[in-house]
Scaffold this active site. Structure first.
Site, PDB file in Angstrom:
ATOM      1  N   GLY A  10       0.817  -1.209   0.000  1.00 13.39           N
ATOM      2  CA  GLY A  10       0.000   0.000   0.000  1.00 13.39           C
ATOM      3  C   GLY A  10       0.847   1.253   0.000  1.00 13.39           C
ATOM      4  O   GLY A  10       1.720   1.420   0.864  1.00 13.39           O
ATOM      5  N   GLY A  12      -0.449   4.374   0.275  1.00 12.33           N
ATOM      6  CA  GLY A  12      -1.217   5.482   0.836  1.00 12.33           C
ATOM      7  C   GLY A  12      -0.466   6.162   1.961  1.00 12.33           C
ATOM      8  O   GLY A  12       0.760   6.053   2.080  1.00 12.33           O
ATOM      9  N   PHE A  13      -1.193   6.851   2.825  1.00 15.21           N
ATOM     10  CA  PHE A  13      -0.548   7.615   3.886  1.00 15.21           C
ATOM     11  C   PHE A  13       0.280   6.727   4.818  1.00 15.21           C
ATOM     12  O   PHE A  13       1.437   7.033   5.113  1.00 15.21           O
ATOM     13  CB  PHE A  13      -1.594   8.383   4.695  1.00 15.21           C
ATOM     14  N   VAL A  78      -1.764  -7.594  -5.066  1.00 13.01           N
ATOM     15  CA  VAL A  78      -1.560  -8.636  -4.060  1.00 13.01           C
ATOM     16  C   VAL A  78      -2.713  -9.629  -4.136  1.00 13.01           C
ATOM     17  O   VAL A  78      -3.885  -9.254  -4.115  1.00 13.01           O
ATOM     18  CB  VAL A  78      -1.470  -8.027  -2.651  1.00 13.01           C
ATOM     19  N   GLU A 169     -18.898  17.810   1.968  1.00 11.49           N
ATOM     20  CA  GLU A 169     -18.098  18.531   0.976  1.00 11.49           C
ATOM     21  C   GLU A 169     -18.659  18.363  -0.429  1.00 11.49           C
ATOM     22  O   GLU A 169     -18.723  19.316  -1.208  1.00 11.49           O
ATOM     23  CB  GLU A 169     -16.643  18.056   1.072  1.00 11.49           C
ATOM     24  N   ASP A 298      -6.268   2.592   7.624  1.00 13.70           N
ATOM     25  CA  ASP A 298      -7.689   2.265   7.756  1.00 13.70           C
ATOM     26  C   ASP A 298      -7.950   0.780   7.970  1.00 13.70           C
ATOM     27  O   ASP A 298      -9.030   0.398   8.422  1.00 13.70           O
ATOM     28  CB  ASP A 298      -8.444   2.718   6.501  1.00 13.70           C
ATOM     29  N   ALA A 315      -6.629  10.566   7.733  1.00 16.09           N
ATOM     30  CA  ALA A 315      -5.279  10.651   7.198  1.00 16.09           C
ATOM     31  C   ALA A 315      -4.206  10.909   8.265  1.00 16.09           C
ATOM     32  O   ALA A 315      -3.153  10.252   8.252  1.00 16.09           O
ATOM     33  CB  ALA A 315      -5.221  11.726   6.109  1.00 16.09           C
TER      34      ALA A 315
END
Length: 417
Positions: A10, A12-13, A78, A169, A298, A315
């Site tokens: 991954g 991501g963050f 994966v 948003e 997450d 995040a």
């Protein structure tokens, strides 16, 4: 003796922050992601609503990590994790590891109604954002060529399901587009007649924030023209709209922002997951019984050691978890004890529209213009790369003064009428 191999699943963050924190460590690292880029997800809704282009909020992983000589980036899928053999099977071959960091994030959750996904797409990836943008802009185009007033109204009805930050948003931005960006560009359908509905099953939007900020959020949304429905869950979604309780909302465009489920890879780690598919971990974020395996972001079900509460799936938490895993790996290499993860809560924030946002810092709570400026500065600061910050700042400045959104290009095949 070769250096220990750290396999990070991954980009991501959590995965990226872990990788960068191991830059000077005596390890070799392989980062595997099914895309080639790191995505700044907090601004993904801006791509979906044509305020920003994809490169403004994403950057190639190879470019981000180009100066980190102990890293190899691999774009791959994966397929299977074998913690007993310490191997990961990917579509392009097998990888062995000494330390494994699983940070594959989350996807949409439709609470057992997966058929709704066809009519109510969610927002997690760049592909999702571009598909939603195409759907939104195509709805206005369909309304423009529709001679029947009732059918035209359905095209100009938009329903956003979920009153969390993403839903708020999306709804606020949609209302601004309809009332300020598009009106002078259409001749037959009036975008200002569009109705934007925000549906939240709970009693208030932004339920994780204090009630006073939730109520201010509701008021700001209503001033923008958003119709806020709370206290009733969605019971049906089809091509013509949604049902909430006994009420029917006709709409040709429905967006899903109501729930997430953890990556299905968590089920392959040999421990029982929670209802959302998240993996319970030890205090240092390692897998129970597998100290060489870590879960972050997450995908992890984490208790904050400082306050004994669940760590939210946001995040800042993912970044902190990634950095903590890197510190634990360094401790393992030195043979020293690892510390428990402690989450530093920097507050919650959400934007509602132009010059309207809410910020919760515990005792300090902001709303309106001041909160909006804080939201803008915070998001610019955390974007990766000077170019991203500069381009986003210029785009936001242009949108602020003109109400225009520069990325209103429909690409690919639009949804069928």
């Amino acid at each position: 003796m070769s250096e220990p191999h750290v396999l990070v699943l991954g980009g991501g963050f959590a995965g990226l922050w872990c990788t960068r924190a191991l830059a000077s460590a005596p390890v070799r690292i392989t980062v595997v992601d099914r895309t080639n880029h790191h995505l700044f997800q907090p601004l993904l809704y801006q791509v979906a609503t044509a305020g920003l282009s994809a490169p403004d909020i994403a950057a190639p992983l190879r470019h981000i990590l180009r100066r980190q000589r102990n890293v190899t980036v691999r774009m791959d899928e994966v397929q299977r994790i074998d913690t007993g053999a310490r191997r990961v099977q990917c579509a392009g071959g097998e990888l062995a590891y000494d330390f494994l960091v699983v940070a594959t994030g989350a996807t949409h959750a439709y609470f057992g109604n997966d058929a709704w996904a066809t009519h109510a797409p969610g927002l997690k990836t760049l592909d999702d954002a571009l598909a939603i943008r195409r759907r939104l802009l195509s709805a206005f185009e369909a309304a423009e060529r529709e001679p029947d007033p009732a059918a035209r109204a359905a095209w100009l009805n938009f329903v956003v399901i979920g009153g969390g930050p993403t839903g708020v948003e999306l709804a606020g931005t949609l209302a601004e587009i309809a009332r300020h960006t598009l009106p002078r560009e259409f001749r037959h359908a009036d975008p200002r007649s569009a109705r934007v509905h925000l549906v939240e099953a709970g009693p208030r939007p932004l339920a994780t924030m204090p009630q006073e900020l939730s109520e201010k959020t509701r008021a700001m949304l209503q001033r923008l023209g958003v119709e806020v429905h709370t206290g009733r869950p969605v019971t049906a979604i089809d091509a013509d709209g949604v049902a909430i309780g006994d009420e029917r909302l006709p709409a040709r465009t429905v967006l899903w922002a109501a729930g997430v489920a953890a990556s299905p890879l968590g089920a392959q780690l040999g421990v029982a997951t929670d209802r959302a598919g998240r993996v319970p971990v030890e205090a240092d974020l390692s897998l129970p019984g597998r100290p060489e395996v870590f879960v972050a972001g997450d995908l992890a079900a984490v208790r904050d050691a400082g306050r004994d509460r669940a760590v939210p799936g946001v995040a800042p938490a993912a970044k902190q978890m990634g950095a903590h895993v890197a510190a634990v790996i360094r401790a393992r290499l030195r043979g020293t004890p690892s510390a428990a993860f402690r989450y530093r809560d920097f507050g919650n924030l959400a934007t509602i529209g132009r010059m309207a946002a809410v910020v919760d810092f515990g005792r300090l709570r902001l709303s309106g213009l001041l909160a909006w400026w804080f939201w803008l500065v915070a998001h610019l600061f955390f974007l990766i790369g000077f170019r991203n910050r500069l381009i986003v700042l210029l785009n936001w400045g242009w949108s602020y003064w003109t109400y225009q959104r520069h990325a209103r290009i429909i690409s690919g095949r639009p949804p069928p009428d």
